[in-house]
Write a protein that holds these residues in place. Structure first.
Motif, PDB file in Angstrom:
ATOM      1  N   ASP A   1       0.667  -1.146  -0.172  1.00 36.12           N
ATOM      2  CA  ASP A   1       0.127  -0.005  -0.005  1.00 36.12           C
ATOM      3  C   ASP A   1       0.635   1.205  -0.073  1.00 36.12           C
ATOM      4  OD1 ASP A   1      -2.690  -1.329  -0.008  1.00 36.12           O
ATOM      5  OD2 ASP A   1      -2.276  -1.784   2.307  1.00 36.12           O
ATOM      6  N   ASP A   2       2.081   1.228  -0.491  1.00 36.40           N
ATOM      7  CA  ASP A   2       2.990   2.179  -0.363  1.00 36.40           C
ATOM      8  C   ASP A   2       3.523   2.904  -1.808  1.00 36.40           C
ATOM      9  OD1 ASP A   2       5.309   3.839  -0.197  1.00 36.40           O
ATOM     10  OD2 ASP A   2       6.061   3.082   1.619  1.00 36.40           O
ATOM     11  N   PRO A   3       2.591   3.547  -2.542  1.00 37.94           N
ATOM     12  CA  PRO A   3       2.988   3.924  -3.756  1.00 37.94           C
ATOM     13  C   PRO A   3       4.457   4.208  -3.982  1.00 37.94           C
ATOM     14  CG  PRO A   3       1.603   5.559  -3.031  1.00 37.94           C
ATOM     15  CD  PRO A   3       1.631   4.557  -2.158  1.00 37.94           C
ATOM     16  N   THR A   4       5.040   5.147  -3.065  1.00 38.66           N
ATOM     17  CA  THR A   4       6.559   5.661  -3.315  1.00 38.66           C
ATOM     18  C   THR A   4       7.342   4.308  -3.357  1.00 38.66           C
ATOM     19  OG1 THR A   4       6.154   7.489  -1.946  1.00 38.66           O
ATOM     20  CG2 THR A   4       8.365   6.833  -2.198  1.00 38.66           C
ATOM     21  N   PHE A   5       7.041   3.170  -2.481  1.00 31.84           N
ATOM     22  CA  PHE A   5       7.943   1.979  -2.592  1.00 31.84           C
ATOM     23  C   PHE A   5       7.797   1.514  -4.095  1.00 31.84           C
ATOM     24  CE2 PHE A   5       8.518  -2.426  -2.233  1.00 31.84           C
ATOM     25  CZ  PHE A   5       9.779  -2.626  -1.486  1.00 31.84           C
TER      26      PHE A   5
ATOM     27  N   GLU B   1      11.672  -7.430 -17.386  1.00 35.67           N
ATOM     28  CA  GLU B   1      10.144  -8.070 -17.238  1.00 35.67           C
ATOM     29  C   GLU B   1       9.765  -8.259 -15.970  1.00 35.67           C
ATOM     30  OE1 GLU B   1       8.445  -9.181 -19.915  1.00 35.67           O
ATOM     31  OE2 GLU B   1      10.207  -8.289 -20.895  1.00 35.67           O
ATOM     32  N   GLU B   2      10.485  -8.211 -14.814  1.00 36.93           N
ATOM     33  CA  GLU B   2       9.958  -8.237 -13.339  1.00 36.93           C
ATOM     34  C   GLU B   2       9.646  -6.682 -13.019  1.00 36.93           C
ATOM     35  OE1 GLU B   2      12.469 -10.707 -10.565  1.00 36.93           O
ATOM     36  OE2 GLU B   2      13.685 -10.247 -12.295  1.00 36.93           O
ATOM     37  N   ALA B   3      10.364  -5.836 -13.984  1.00 42.04           N
ATOM     38  CA  ALA B   3       9.745  -4.371 -13.675  1.00 42.04           C
ATOM     39  C   ALA B   3       8.531  -4.015 -14.041  1.00 42.04           C
ATOM     40  CB  ALA B   3      11.028  -3.430 -14.256  1.00 42.04           C
ATOM     41  N   LYS B   4       8.373  -4.717 -15.328  1.00 36.16           N
ATOM     42  CA  LYS B   4       6.945  -4.434 -15.888  1.00 36.16           C
ATOM     43  C   LYS B   4       5.636  -5.206 -15.230  1.00 36.16           C
ATOM     44  CE  LYS B   4       8.566  -4.253 -20.703  1.00 36.16           C
ATOM     45  NZ  LYS B   4       8.336  -4.940 -22.130  1.00 36.16           N
ATOM     46  N   GLU B   5       6.164  -6.213 -14.476  1.00 34.16           N
ATOM     47  CA  GLU B   5       5.113  -6.549 -13.662  1.00 34.16           C
ATOM     48  C   GLU B   5       4.663  -5.885 -12.372  1.00 34.16           C
ATOM     49  OE1 GLU B   5       2.287  -9.185 -12.561  1.00 34.16           O
ATOM     50  OE2 GLU B   5       3.376  -9.425 -14.460  1.00 34.16           O
ATOM     51  N   VAL B   6       5.915  -5.338 -11.749  1.00 35.15           N
ATOM     52  CA  VAL B   6       5.611  -4.430 -10.948  1.00 35.15           C
ATOM     53  C   VAL B   6       4.790  -3.246 -11.167  1.00 35.15           C
ATOM     54  CG1 VAL B   6       6.811  -2.978  -9.018  1.00 35.15           C
ATOM     55  CG2 VAL B   6       7.519  -5.111  -9.458  1.00 35.15           C
TER      56      VAL B   6
ATOM     57  N   ARG C   1       0.193   0.284 -11.789  1.00 35.75           N
ATOM     58  CA  ARG C   1      -0.991   0.768 -12.487  1.00 35.75           C
ATOM     59  C   ARG C   1      -2.429   0.479 -12.104  1.00 35.75           C
ATOM     60  NH1 ARG C   1       1.188  -0.558 -18.615  1.00 35.75           N
ATOM     61  NH2 ARG C   1       2.284   1.182 -18.930  1.00 35.75           N
ATOM     62  N   GLU C   2      -2.383  -0.938 -11.726  1.00 36.91           N
ATOM     63  CA  GLU C   2      -3.804  -1.150 -11.253  1.00 36.91           C
ATOM     64  C   GLU C   2      -4.222  -0.708  -9.918  1.00 36.91           C
ATOM     65  OE1 GLU C   2      -2.950  -5.376 -11.126  1.00 36.91           O
ATOM     66  OE2 GLU C   2      -3.386  -5.948 -13.376  1.00 36.91           O
ATOM     67  N   ARG C   3      -3.440  -0.337  -9.042  1.00 36.82           N
ATOM     68  CA  ARG C   3      -3.803   0.247  -7.942  1.00 36.82           C
ATOM     69  C   ARG C   3      -3.707   1.649  -7.621  1.00 36.82           C
ATOM     70  NH1 ARG C   3      -3.136  -3.479  -3.474  1.00 36.82           N
ATOM     71  NH2 ARG C   3      -3.131  -1.726  -2.079  1.00 36.82           N
ATOM     72  N   TYR C   4      -3.024   2.461  -8.584  1.00 33.24           N
ATOM     73  CA  TYR C   4      -2.958   3.799  -8.450  1.00 33.24           C
ATOM     74  C   TYR C   4      -3.286   4.610  -9.874  1.00 33.24           C
ATOM     75  CZ  TYR C   4      -0.806   2.678  -3.905  1.00 33.24           C
ATOM     76  OH  TYR C   4      -0.594   2.000  -2.610  1.00 33.24           O
TER      77      TYR C   4
END
Length: 463
Positions: free
Chosen positions: A151-155, A170-175, A180-183
């Protein structure tokens, strides 16, 4: 109701059991000596701390006010070892000054595990664990705490950028997808767009590019699309751009000159600035050479060529000569300026345009600037063997190095001083303190003049 087979403990027995604890509590209230108070905390243990949970904080408070600082520091060290979770930012800085790295790392982990901090402070503490060599890379450090920071957008933003920097795309794209989905649709949209561009470049959905992206889109993102079309054989020439070799594209000018751009890893700000460099070259009739796919290469070289900068640039020079370009200069920003300088020296280029000049790759274990040390440690893992110092390559050369220096940046001053005895070094000094001087030159509207001044010094355009 109590079980009929269980006898209730008489009140006198309860009081008797509480007696020693109450006496201990009374003793803690009578002392302001930090060492004695800490001894009482350890003697009373969990029962005492349940009654008076702030006692360790009182120990620190008394220690800070004590006259005998040597004894007080000894007490604070004991607190750090027994109660690291109660340490604050000032205490962590104090541990750092004393060189108590294990105690500091333990305290940081306890603080993070207790979820006492969020946002940028959480990221800063995790980054400090990297400095303390608790992790090999920043992305690994952030991985370790990702489950605690959903729940930490900065993180989220820091984690995504670190994965991209450590080549875990690829892992960066997943994060980024989860980000995007959350914020999406919140105050963090601009951060999401920035990371989207850095990760996806020409493949990015235009809806996720910055709202004011017209210039950048037409020059940076569009160039990626042009490169793909040229590579696929859809056309021999698009907007003046042609395919040179592999993923390299070039646009000839009105003479036999060309600027080879070592653009390095990209952000939106850097992309906009490079777009303006490209546009100014085109206006002045200077050819441009750059990657076609994404503007996100680092200092290992250009495009499809892997290996040392001097090797890749020699191959590039031969390819350019075959299409009529015989006078070459290079340009880079931040770490890519080292590749631009070494490459320019290897082919006896006319000059190198550096914003700012990284003249030698810092030793991660000796570099005093923490950010530079982290970047160096990250990049070293991807560099082929060889010398990453421009100085030996410049011996006996006459390549003009035109370097823009943020004079208030101690790191950049040291980089320039490394080449102080090179006779063809020209330094343009700016009253600026941040390493990222390329976007700063653009923001100050002096980037185009800086480009023109460089070409005038080369004799490529009239003064």
């Amino acid at each position: 109701m109590p079980d009929e087979h269980t006898a209730e403990r008489p009140a006198s027995q309860t009081a008797e059991a509480q007696g020693p604890l109450m006496k201990l509590i009374a003793r803690t209230k009578r002392t302001e000596d930090p060492a004695k108070l800490l001894d009482l905390c350890l003697e009373g243990g969990k029962p005492l701390l349940e009654e008076r949970p702030n006692l360790p904080r009182h120990v620190l408070s008394f220690a800070r006010k004590a006259e005998d600082q040597d004894k007080a520091d000894a007490t604070r060290i004991r607190v750090a070892r027994h109660f690291p979770e109660i340490l604050g930012l000032a205490d962590l800085q104090w541990l750092q000054r004393l060189g108590l790295q294990e105690e500091e790392a333990q305290a940081i982990r306890r603080i993070l595990a207790g979820d006492q901090v969020t946002g940028q402070r959480r990221v800063n503490l995790i980054t400090r664990l990297l400095d303390l060599k608790q992790f090999d890379t920043l992305s690994e450090a952030l991985d370790a705490f990702a489950s605690q920071a959903t729940d930490d957008p900065t993180f989220y933003a820091a984690h995504c950028k670190s994965l991209a920097h450590d080549r875990r795309r690829e892992e960066a794209k997943e994060v980024l997808k989860r980000f995007r989905e959350r914020y999406a649709g919140t105050d963090h949209d601009h951060v999401i767009r920035e990371i989207t561009f850095a990760l996806e470049g020409a493949d990015a959905d235009p809806d996720w590019l910055p709202e004011n992206a017209s210039e950048m889109f037409q020059t940076a993102v569009r160039l990626g699309q042009i490169g793909k079309e040229l590579l696929n054989g859809e056309s021999d020439q698009i907007d003046g751009w042609r395919l040179l070799e592999g993923d390299i594209i070039y646009r000839p000018g009105t003479s036999d000159t060309a600027l080879v751009l070592f653009v390095g890893p990209q952000s939106v700000k850097n992309a906009k600035a490079w777009a303006r460099v490209i546009a100014e070259c085109d206006r002045l009739g200077i050819g441009q050479v750059l990657l076609s796919r994404r503007l996100d290469r680092n200092l290992t070289g250009l495009g499809p060529w892997k290996g040392r900068p001097e090797e890749t640039t020699k191959a590039l020079a031969r390819a350019l000569e075959a299409v009529g370009i015989r006078r070459i200069a290079t340009a880079g920003s931040s770490g890519s300026t080292l590749a631009a300088t070494i490459g320019a020296a290897a082919i006896d280029a006319d000059g190198a345009f550096l914003m700012p000049a990284v003249t030698h790759f810092p030793d991660p274990d000796e570099e005093p600037n923490p950010r530079a040390a982290r970047a160096a440690a990250r990049e070293y893992r991807h560099l082929p063997p060889g010398i990453y110092d421009a100085k030996p390559f410049l011996q006996g050369k006459s390549v003009l190095l035109w370097a823009h220096l943020p004079e208030q940046s101690e790191f950049d001053r040291r980089q320039i001083e490394h080449l102080a005895d090179y006779p063809h070094l020209h330094v343009v000094r700016h009253d600026h303190g941040a390493h990222g001087i390329l976007p700063w030159l653009a923001e100050k509207n002096i980037l185009e003049a800086a480009v023109s001044d460089f070409f005038k010094a080369l004799g490529w355009i009239d003064g």
